[in-house]
Design a protein around this motif. Structure first.
Motif, PDB file in Angstrom:
ATOM      1  N   LEU A  76       0.827  -1.210   0.000  1.00  0.00           N
ATOM      2  CA  LEU A  76       0.000   0.000   0.000  1.00  0.00           C
ATOM      3  C   LEU A  76       0.860   1.258   0.000  1.00  0.00           C
ATOM      4  CD1 LEU A  76      -2.855  -0.829   2.527  1.00  0.00           C
ATOM      5  CD2 LEU A  76      -3.041  -0.550   0.070  1.00  0.00           C
ATOM      6  N   HIS A  77       0.510   2.185  -0.889  1.00  0.00           N
ATOM      7  CA  HIS A  77       1.186   3.475  -0.990  1.00  0.00           C
ATOM      8  C   HIS A  77       0.145   4.583  -0.834  1.00  0.00           C
ATOM      9  CE1 HIS A  77       5.075   1.971  -2.626  1.00  0.00           C
ATOM     10  NE2 HIS A  77       4.306   0.945  -2.919  1.00  0.00           N
ATOM     11  N   VAL A  78       0.463   5.576  -0.032  1.00  0.00           N
ATOM     12  CA  VAL A  78      -0.414   6.730   0.150  1.00  0.00           C
ATOM     13  C   VAL A  78       0.311   7.932  -0.439  1.00  0.00           C
ATOM     14  CG1 VAL A  78      -1.691   8.121   1.812  1.00  0.00           C
ATOM     15  CG2 VAL A  78      -1.330   5.689   2.262  1.00  0.00           C
ATOM     16  N   THR A  79      -0.310   8.557  -1.447  1.00  0.00           N
ATOM     17  CA  THR A  79       0.334   9.674  -2.135  1.00  0.00           C
ATOM     18  C   THR A  79      -0.307  10.999  -1.742  1.00  0.00           C
ATOM     19  OG1 THR A  79      -1.101   9.460  -4.077  1.00  0.00           O
ATOM     20  CG2 THR A  79       0.960   8.209  -4.093  1.00  0.00           C
ATOM     21  N   SER A  80       0.404  12.081  -2.024  1.00  0.00           N
ATOM     22  CA  SER A  80      -0.006  13.448  -1.643  1.00  0.00           C
ATOM     23  C   SER A  80      -0.172  13.545  -0.131  1.00  0.00           C
ATOM     24  CB  SER A  80      -1.305  13.848  -2.352  1.00  0.00           C
ATOM     25  OG  SER A  80      -1.146  13.802  -3.745  1.00  0.00           O
ATOM     26  N   PHE A  81       0.720  12.892   0.569  1.00  0.00           N
ATOM     27  CA  PHE A  81       0.672  12.817   2.027  1.00  0.00           C
ATOM     28  C   PHE A  81       1.773  13.713   2.578  1.00  0.00           C
ATOM     29  CE2 PHE A  81       1.205  10.785   6.173  1.00  0.00           C
ATOM     30  CZ  PHE A  81      -0.108  10.515   6.521  1.00  0.00           C
ATOM     31  N   ASN A  82       1.398  14.926   2.994  1.00  0.00           N
ATOM     32  CA  ASN A  82       2.394  15.896   3.452  1.00  0.00           C
ATOM     33  C   ASN A  82       1.803  16.779   4.544  1.00  0.00           C
ATOM     34  OD1 ASN A  82       0.895  18.030   2.075  1.00  0.00           O
ATOM     35  ND2 ASN A  82       1.683  17.101   0.201  1.00  0.00           N
ATOM     36  N   GLU A  83       2.612  17.658   5.081  1.00  0.00           N
ATOM     37  CA  GLU A  83       2.195  18.525   6.194  1.00  0.00           C
ATOM     38  C   GLU A  83       1.007  19.405   5.848  1.00  0.00           C
ATOM     39  OE1 GLU A  83       5.541  20.788   7.494  1.00  0.00           O
ATOM     40  OE2 GLU A  83       6.669  19.030   8.139  1.00  0.00           O
ATOM     41  N   ASP A  84       0.863  19.768   4.592  1.00  0.00           N
ATOM     42  CA  ASP A  84      -0.231  20.640   4.174  1.00  0.00           C
ATOM     43  C   ASP A  84      -1.560  19.894   4.046  1.00  0.00           C
ATOM     44  OD1 ASP A  84       1.590  22.736   4.004  1.00  0.00           O
ATOM     45  OD2 ASP A  84       2.026  22.327   1.892  1.00  0.00           O
ATOM     46  N   ASN A  85      -1.515  18.596   4.068  1.00  0.00           N
ATOM     47  CA  ASN A  85      -2.718  17.792   3.892  1.00  0.00           C
ATOM     48  C   ASN A  85      -3.290  17.412   5.261  1.00  0.00           C
ATOM     49  OD1 ASN A  85      -4.652  15.852   3.238  1.00  0.00           O
ATOM     50  ND2 ASN A  85      -3.477  15.127   1.483  1.00  0.00           N
ATOM     51  N   PRO A  86      -4.514  17.842   5.582  1.00  0.00           N
ATOM     52  CA  PRO A  86      -5.122  17.530   6.885  1.00  0.00           C
ATOM     53  C   PRO A  86      -5.303  16.036   7.144  1.00  0.00           C
ATOM     54  CG  PRO A  86      -6.358  19.262   5.767  1.00  0.00           C
ATOM     55  CD  PRO A  86      -5.367  18.723   4.782  1.00  0.00           C
ATOM     56  N   VAL A  87      -5.321  15.229   6.108  1.00  0.00           N
ATOM     57  CA  VAL A  87      -5.448  13.780   6.289  1.00  0.00           C
ATOM     58  C   VAL A  87      -4.241  13.237   7.047  1.00  0.00           C
ATOM     59  CG1 VAL A  87      -5.605  11.563   5.078  1.00  0.00           C
ATOM     60  CG2 VAL A  87      -6.879  13.531   4.242  1.00  0.00           C
ATOM     61  N   THR A  88      -3.098  13.892   6.881  1.00  0.00           N
ATOM     62  CA  THR A  88      -1.871  13.443   7.539  1.00  0.00           C
ATOM     63  C   THR A  88      -2.056  13.392   9.047  1.00  0.00           C
ATOM     64  OG1 THR A  88      -0.555  14.370   5.747  1.00  0.00           O
ATOM     65  CG2 THR A  88       0.592  13.917   7.794  1.00  0.00           C
ATOM     66  N   GLU A  89      -2.605  14.437   9.624  1.00  0.00           N
ATOM     67  CA  GLU A  89      -2.806  14.486  11.079  1.00  0.00           C
ATOM     68  C   GLU A  89      -3.779  13.387  11.524  1.00  0.00           C
ATOM     69  OE1 GLU A  89      -4.515  17.456  14.558  1.00  0.00           O
ATOM     70  OE2 GLU A  89      -3.891  18.317  12.650  1.00  0.00           O
ATOM     71  N   CYS A  90      -4.846  13.197  10.779  1.00  0.00           N
ATOM     72  CA  CYS A  90      -5.820  12.154  11.119  1.00  0.00           C
ATOM     73  C   CYS A  90      -5.175  10.771  11.069  1.00  0.00           C
ATOM     74  CB  CYS A  90      -7.021  12.209  10.178  1.00  0.00           C
ATOM     75  SG  CYS A  90      -7.966  13.741  10.286  1.00  0.00           S
ATOM     76  N   ALA A  91      -4.358  10.529  10.060  1.00  0.00           N
ATOM     77  CA  ALA A  91      -3.673   9.244   9.931  1.00  0.00           C
ATOM     78  C   ALA A  91      -2.693   9.030  11.080  1.00  0.00           C
ATOM     79  CB  ALA A  91      -2.954   9.160   8.588  1.00  0.00           C
ATOM     80  N   GLU A  92      -2.018  10.090  11.479  1.00  0.00           N
ATOM     81  CA  GLU A  92      -1.090   9.989  12.609  1.00  0.00           C
ATOM     82  C   GLU A  92      -1.847   9.632  13.883  1.00  0.00           C
ATOM     83  OE1 GLU A  92       0.861  13.787  12.479  1.00  0.00           O
ATOM     84  OE2 GLU A  92       2.325  13.105  10.990  1.00  0.00           O
ATOM     85  N   GLN A  93      -3.016  10.223  14.087  1.00  0.00           N
ATOM     86  CA  GLN A  93      -3.821   9.937  15.271  1.00  0.00           C
ATOM     87  C   GLN A  93      -4.283   8.483  15.306  1.00  0.00           C
ATOM     88  OE1 GLN A  93      -6.920  12.894  15.126  1.00  0.00           O
ATOM     89  NE2 GLN A  93      -5.584  14.525  15.859  1.00  0.00           N
ATOM     90  N   LEU A  94      -4.473   7.887  14.138  1.00  0.00           N
ATOM     91  CA  LEU A  94      -4.885   6.484  14.061  1.00  0.00           C
ATOM     92  C   LEU A  94      -3.697   5.520  14.120  1.00  0.00           C
ATOM     93  CD1 LEU A  94      -7.656   6.666  11.311  1.00  0.00           C
ATOM     94  CD2 LEU A  94      -7.985   6.307  13.762  1.00  0.00           C
ATOM     95  N   GLY A  95      -2.486   6.057  14.181  1.00  0.00           N
ATOM     96  CA  GLY A  95      -1.290   5.218  14.263  1.00  0.00           C
ATOM     97  C   GLY A  95      -0.862   4.624  12.933  1.00  0.00           C
TER      98      GLY A  95
END
Length: 119
Positions: A76-95
Motif C-alpha cells: 500500500l502506498h499513500v500519495t499526496s501525504f504531506n504537512e499541508d494535507n489535513p489527512v496526515t494528522e488524522c492518519a497519525e492519530q490512528l497510528g
C-alpha cells in the motif's frame, strides 16, 4: 492427566507462535516487496471538509487491515501525504504512520509511479 494437559497447552502455544510468526512474515513481505502495489491518492483535500479527512484516514486504515488479512501480499502506498494535507494528522492519530505499515509519499501518484505501472 496433568502431563497431558501441559503437553496440550505447550502444543497450543507453539501453534499460536507459528501463526503469529507467519502473519508477521506476511506483513513484512507485503511492505517490502508486495505485489500488486496499490496507491491511495490523497490529493483531494482542498475540496474536502473536516469529517471527510477523518473518514479518508479510516478508509486507509481499513485498506491496511484488509491487506494484512488477505492471502495476497499487496503493498500500500499513500500519495499526496504531506504537512499541508489535513489527512496526515488524522492518519497519525490512528497510528497509521508507524514505520513498516504503509508507504507514504509527499508527491502525487503520477510523480511517484510510472504511467505503465498504473491501472
Amino acid at each position: 492427566t496433568p502431563e497431558e494437559k501441559e503437553a496440550f497447552l505447550a502444543e497450543e502455544r507453539q501453534e499460536k507462535t507459528a501463526q503469529r510468526l507467519a502473519f508477521e512474515a506476511h506483513c513484512k513481505k507485503a511492505y517490502e516487496s508486495g505485489r500488486p502495489r496499490i496507491a491511495i491518492n490523497c490529493s483531494f483535500s482542498a475540496i474536502q471538509a473536516g469529517k471527510e479527512f477523518t473518514s479518508l484516514a479510516k478508509q486507509i486504515q481499513l485498506c491496511h487491515t484488509a491487506v494484512k488479512n488477505s492471502p495476497v501480499a499487496a503493498q500500500l502506498h499513500v500519495t499526496s501525504f504531506n504537512e499541508d494535507n489535513p489527512v496526515t494528522e488524522c492518519a497519525e492519530q490512528l497510528g497509521l504512520t508507524k514505520p513498516g505499515k504503509l508507504h507514504f509519499h509527499e508527491g502525487d501518484y503520477w510523480e511517484v509511479f510510472k504511467p505503465e505501472e498504473l491501472v
